[in-house]
Design an enzyme around this catalytic site. Sequence first.
Site, PDB file in Angstrom:
ATOM      1  N   SER A  17     -33.837   8.263 -33.128  1.00 55.45           N
ATOM      2  CA  SER A  17     -34.051   9.467 -32.748  1.00 55.45           C
ATOM      3  C   SER A  17     -32.970   9.935 -33.495  1.00 55.45           C
ATOM      4  CB  SER A  17     -34.850   9.261 -31.807  1.00 55.45           C
ATOM      5  OG  SER A  17     -35.837   9.452 -31.148  1.00 55.45           O
ATOM      6  N   ALA A  18     -31.970   9.194 -32.613  1.00 54.18           N
ATOM      7  CA  ALA A  18     -30.349   9.807 -32.026  1.00 54.18           C
ATOM      8  C   ALA A  18     -29.714   9.264 -34.005  1.00 54.18           C
ATOM      9  CB  ALA A  18     -29.806   8.653 -31.444  1.00 54.18           C
ATOM     10  N   GLU A  38     -30.652   0.949 -40.967  1.00 56.34           N
ATOM     11  CA  GLU A  38     -32.321   0.746 -39.662  1.00 56.34           C
ATOM     12  C   GLU A  38     -32.924  -1.456 -39.905  1.00 56.34           C
ATOM     13  OE1 GLU A  38     -33.895   1.622 -37.498  1.00 56.34           O
ATOM     14  OE2 GLU A  38     -34.939  -0.131 -37.202  1.00 56.34           O
ATOM     15  N   ALA A  39     -33.002  -1.508 -39.346  1.00 59.17           N
ATOM     16  CA  ALA A  39     -33.465  -3.362 -38.570  1.00 59.17           C
ATOM     17  C   ALA A  39     -35.049  -2.803 -39.546  1.00 59.17           C
ATOM     18  CB  ALA A  39     -33.348  -3.513 -38.017  1.00 59.17           C
ATOM     19  N   HIS A 478     -38.737   4.864 -20.848  1.00 53.65           N
ATOM     20  CA  HIS A 478     -37.929   5.819 -20.835  1.00 53.65           C
ATOM     21  C   HIS A 478     -36.301   5.354 -20.195  1.00 53.65           C
ATOM     22  CE1 HIS A 478     -40.566   9.821 -20.278  1.00 53.65           C
ATOM     23  NE2 HIS A 478     -40.932   9.237 -21.462  1.00 53.65           N
TER      24      HIS A 478
HETATM   25  C1  LIG Z   1     -44.491   4.043 -26.514  1.00 51.40           C
HETATM   26  C2  LIG Z   1     -43.707   5.499 -26.089  1.00 51.40           C
HETATM   27  C3  LIG Z   1     -43.685   6.641 -25.913  1.00 51.40           C
HETATM   28  C4  LIG Z   1     -42.475   7.277 -25.080  1.00 51.40           C
HETATM   29  N1  LIG Z   1     -43.092   8.840 -25.444  1.00 51.40           N
HETATM   30  C5  LIG Z   1     -42.248   9.823 -25.080  1.00 51.40           C
HETATM   31  C6  LIG Z   1     -42.867  11.101 -24.773  1.00 51.40           C
HETATM   32  O1  LIG Z   1     -43.932  11.635 -25.413  1.00 51.40           O
HETATM   33  N2  LIG Z   1     -42.064  12.183 -24.910  1.00 51.40           N
HETATM   34  C7  LIG Z   1     -40.350  11.325 -24.921  1.00 51.40           C
HETATM   35  O2  LIG Z   1     -39.774  12.434 -24.296  1.00 51.40           O
HETATM   36  N3  LIG Z   1     -40.021  10.507 -25.128  1.00 51.40           N
HETATM   37  C8  LIG Z   1     -40.975   9.592 -25.081  1.00 51.40           C
HETATM   38  N4  LIG Z   1     -40.479   8.194 -24.754  1.00 51.40           N
HETATM   39  C9  LIG Z   1     -38.921   7.621 -25.046  1.00 51.40           C
HETATM   40  C10 LIG Z   1     -38.107   8.407 -26.504  1.00 51.40           C
HETATM   41  O3  LIG Z   1     -39.268   8.025 -27.829  1.00 51.40           O
HETATM   42  C11 LIG Z   1     -36.747   7.344 -26.923  1.00 51.40           C
HETATM   43  O4  LIG Z   1     -36.516   7.645 -25.096  1.00 51.40           O
HETATM   44  C12 LIG Z   1     -36.077   8.113 -27.498  1.00 51.40           C
HETATM   45  O5  LIG Z   1     -36.795   8.104 -28.814  1.00 51.40           O
HETATM   46  C13 LIG Z   1     -34.884   6.710 -27.799  1.00 51.40           C
HETATM   47  O6  LIG Z   1     -34.252   7.342 -29.189  1.00 51.40           O
HETATM   48  P1  LIG Z   1     -33.426   6.727 -29.164  1.00 51.40           P
HETATM   49  O7  LIG Z   1     -32.431   7.213 -30.187  1.00 51.40           O
HETATM   50  O8  LIG Z   1     -32.064   5.982 -27.820  1.00 51.40           O
HETATM   51  O9  LIG Z   1     -33.218   5.181 -30.038  1.00 51.40           O
HETATM   52  P2  LIG Z   1     -34.236   4.835 -30.559  1.00 51.40           P
HETATM   53  O10 LIG Z   1     -35.120   6.184 -31.185  1.00 51.40           O
HETATM   54  O11 LIG Z   1     -35.496   3.632 -29.597  1.00 51.40           O
HETATM   55  O12 LIG Z   1     -33.954   4.573 -31.758  1.00 51.40           O
HETATM   56  C14 LIG Z   1     -33.085   2.988 -32.283  1.00 51.40           C
HETATM   57  C15 LIG Z   1     -32.762   2.632 -33.371  1.00 51.40           C
HETATM   58  O13 LIG Z   1     -31.821   1.170 -33.816  1.00 51.40           O
HETATM   59  C16 LIG Z   1     -32.852   0.175 -34.170  1.00 51.40           C
HETATM   60  N5  LIG Z   1     -32.307  -0.372 -34.438  1.00 51.40           N
HETATM   61  C17 LIG Z   1     -31.942  -1.053 -33.465  1.00 51.40           C
HETATM   62  N6  LIG Z   1     -31.294  -2.638 -33.618  1.00 51.40           N
HETATM   63  C18 LIG Z   1     -30.844  -2.843 -34.393  1.00 51.40           C
HETATM   64  C19 LIG Z   1     -29.957  -3.061 -35.451  1.00 51.40           C
HETATM   65  N7  LIG Z   1     -29.190  -4.181 -34.882  1.00 51.40           N
HETATM   66  N8  LIG Z   1     -29.794  -3.534 -36.314  1.00 51.40           N
HETATM   67  C20 LIG Z   1     -30.225  -1.993 -37.780  1.00 51.40           C
HETATM   68  N9  LIG Z   1     -31.248  -1.190 -36.739  1.00 51.40           N
HETATM   69  C21 LIG Z   1     -31.020  -1.680 -34.685  1.00 51.40           C
HETATM   70  C22 LIG Z   1     -34.230   0.433 -34.226  1.00 51.40           C
HETATM   71  O14 LIG Z   1     -34.795  -0.598 -35.037  1.00 51.40           O
HETATM   72  C23 LIG Z   1     -34.283   1.994 -33.848  1.00 51.40           C
HETATM   73  O15 LIG Z   1     -35.162   2.176 -35.004  1.00 51.40           O
HETATM   74  C24 LIG Z   1     -41.468   7.584 -25.217  1.00 51.40           C
HETATM   75  C25 LIG Z   1     -40.876   6.243 -26.056  1.00 51.40           C
HETATM   76  C26 LIG Z   1     -41.914   5.086 -26.614  1.00 51.40           C
HETATM   77  C27 LIG Z   1     -41.555   3.131 -26.351  1.00 51.40           C
END
Ligand SMILES: Cc1cc2nc3c(=O)[nH]c(=O)nc-3n(C[C@H](O)[C@H](O)[C@H](O)COP(=O)(O)OP(=O)(O)OC[C@H]3O[C@@H](n4cnc5c(N)ncnc54)[C@H](O)[C@@H]3O)c2cc1C
Length: 540
Positions: A17-18, A38-39, A478
């Site tokens: 997402s971020a 991306e992994a 979350h």
């Molecule tokens: C099943 C589920 C339902 C949810 N429902 C909701 C909802 O309805 N509404 C809502 O607001 N939130 C919801 N959430 C929460 C929300 O989606 C997350 O909090 C948010 O997307 C997190 O964003 P992020 O950028 O922090 O991490 P992520 O979106 O997890 O991104 C991290 C990325 O980094 C990659 N990565 C990690 N380590 C490495 C590495 N070493 N090398 C390369 N790539 C790597 C991962 O593969 C991933 O693509 C839900 C989450 C889940 C799992």
Amino acid sequence: MISNSKNYDYIIVGAGSAGCVLANRLTENPENRVLLIEAGPADRNPMIKIPLLWMQFVKHKYHDWGYETQPEPHMDNREIECVRGKVLGGCSSINAMTVVRGNRYDYERWKKAGLEQWGYDEVLPYFKKIESWDGETNSNDLRGHSGPFKVRPSTYQDPLYDAYLAAASQMGMGIAEDYNGEDQIGVARSQQNIFKGRRFSAADAFLKPVLGRPNLTLKLKQFVTRLIFDGSTATGVELAGTNGQLNVVTAEREVIISSGAINSPHLLMLSGVGPADQLKQQGIKVVQDASEVGQNLQDHISASVGYRRKKPGPFLAKTRFDRLTVDLVRAYFFGTGVAADFPGGLNGFTKVDASSDVPDTQLLFNGAPADSYPWFPIVKPAWQDGFGCRAVLLHPESRGSVELVSNNPRKLMKLRQNFLATERDRYTLREGFKICRELSEQSALDKFRSDEFLPGVKVRTDDEIDAHIRATGISVHHPCGTCRMGSDEQSVVDHQLKVRGVNNLRVVDASVMPDIISGNIHAPVLMIAERAAEFIHQAR
Ligand SMILES: Cc1cc2nc3c(=O)[nH]c(=O)nc-3n(C[C@H](O)[C@H](O)[C@H](O)COP(=O)(O)OP(=O)(O)OC[C@H]3O[C@@H](n4cnc5c(N)ncnc54)[C@H](O)[C@@H]3O)c2cc1C
């Protein structure tokens, strides 16, 4: 190990997402050369696009990193799944698509803690910038209308929902006209990032439209194993491709970790930034002793009440195998039919503690049992129709942690959520559960409600309800807070998300939240990334 001669200005680790927001915004300046790593694979799995199928990612762990908690001491020692997306778009490609910003006073709380640039008035422009809201509201000036992230009200049709709204009025809970607008409290139609009947992930909104920019490089199926430091300055990353070969890629300006609330602290620790004792135990050279990396883990825990439905609702008939197959194809190709939404289209926010300035309880509605399945006469009998309501503890006091178990990057972290470790947390969730039950028992729902099957009417006393919560409570997915942003020296990142004690390194994702907000955290993560992009532009 091969050193890659191509240099970038910025390397973003994680296209979740971020990471997708950052990749878009940083490449707006054609002088920035950006590498996004991306992994996981591309988001080609058709199930990702079909809203009805989102639960399949939790049930079957498709595109998942595979985390589970250690046995949770206050949850009957159960190991509770912590699904995390490993695919382009990260968790936004597998989540439940509910869009909630949180409460004005969540951000005022952050500001009061010394994060002056993160108060409500300061974050509101970024919430507006990310979104295109396609619905009714009396809070037009608080909503965004031309951002990349499309948000709409749930369209799911079932008379049960109108009855729930009537029940909320009967109980005096009120109806929220737009919970992302002026007033969050009350029950309302959910808001969702579904566009033209298909999931609209962060990758769809922010990344795909700009993939043609010559200053953006996307590498998929590349796992970043550690960051490279020159003294205390981050200079690049080491990554492993599908052939297992290690490469080093360098960043002339910054490395930005956007790997999510579990993997971001992991990567920092593997690279020597973390609690010195943990790092030394695993034979990792300490670059910066940062005791809070991996600490302060927070998540939303929830507990449900469930009822059988007197007469089957519209969803049951539509899950007959032949009809559902047609509808899945329709949803994928045309974004129409029952699979283009899912039966859970209401959201409520309320207070157990009336003196709290933010809601402490969220109510999530299930318009059909979680284990509903395709059925067909004679071959497989139809499921028993039902519905329910889930209470979510919005502001836990309990804190968990993620800890290193090895210096091998492929070994998963040890995860302790420590759910419901305090009496106040147990009290608030128990009372929230009672609110769900009282709401579901209002006369407005009489014509829909048959007997209570979860946990069942015999479960009445506080002790019995606590036992039900311990035995069945689940995460709302979350996790956040493991690279806490703060104004104090102990915090992992400062108010501009720069990692303390080192240079040219930021963390931008759910892990930086100082504490969890009142609702689902996806939209706040997008806001955080949008805000971070501006800090990075300003620093150039
Ligand atoms: C099943 C589920 C339902 C949810 N429902 C909701 C909802 O309805 N509404 C809502 O607001 N939130 C919801 N959430 C929460 C929300 O989606 C997350 O909090 C948010 O997307 C997190 O964003 P992020 O950028 O922090 O991490 P992520 O979106 O997890 O991104 C991290 C990325 O980094 C990659 N990565 C990690 N380590 C490495 C590495 N070493 N090398 C390369 N790539 C790597 C991962 O593969 C991933 O693509 C839900 C989450 C889940 C799992």
